[in-house]
Scaffold this motif. Sequence first.
Motif: not given
Length: 299
Positions: A119, A121, A147-148, A150, A171, A173, A175, A188, A213, A217, A238
Amino acid sequence: MTAPGRTPAGRPPVTRDALRDHLLRTRLAGPEVPTPRQNNLRHYRLFAQADPKALMGLDPERRWDEAAVLAMMAARVGVDPDPRYTEGPDTIDPERTLDALDRLAALLRATADARGTVLAGTGHPQKLPGFHGALVRALEAAGCRVHAPVRGLRFREPTPEGERGRITDAVGAVTVIRDLDGYPEFAAGRSGGARGRGGTAAGELRHTHSPQPVRLTLAALADAGHPPPDLVLGDHGWLCGAGRLGIPAGGLADCNDVAPFAAEEEGTVAVVVPVDDGSAPACYGPLSDYVLQRADLAL
């Protein structure tokens, strides 16, 4: 890691000496970084006072007074250790930056070898998504799942005036989006609306130190039935928010960002790279190239 691996396609190897020169030339590190001494000391004082914004979601295991904060930041970042020096330029030691980038490369290599979940961000959506995006693209190519979860989530945080009404629009995040410019897209952004260069929604996001955030997430991941990721890449809240939950985390922090370095000191965050975090986005390209080269993950 003692030898570089593959280099990014179409670009020459980034040697330690060349990257040191780049850090000094762009003032990402060196004797006169953009963040002045008085700003650093103010943030050190706020962290020692356990100001929530300065803590960035960290719950320190020990009591940090101002003297201890300054000593720790001098050791981990290279700022001037003299408490009598109160105004003027301050320092990020480029050797500490380079050593930390090597540690970050080792963390990425271990995650790739384990085919871990990732993850990523940022609280610096105008500056750092390219750095984080380059790392997650390489990890995905190595077999990791990024992972994304949100898209569309938003959160609130206090204004400087103490009101709790301002909305940070999304947020941040990161991707992987295969767009024309090769830039990562935030996962997001607002629902609909125009995107900026490279498909990013960075213009819709605001700079934040908040851990909200990453908390949102991670909650979204849990709601979707996923376990916590094996690695969180990021900055500010984060790093501290993930580390507080026991999730391995690594990324960047400036010389006025005490919490991530305190978290690294206490073993809560795995790797924190001391570097100016408010420079032009292109300045961070050689850093991500170097990390991926050292991790033998360059695409």
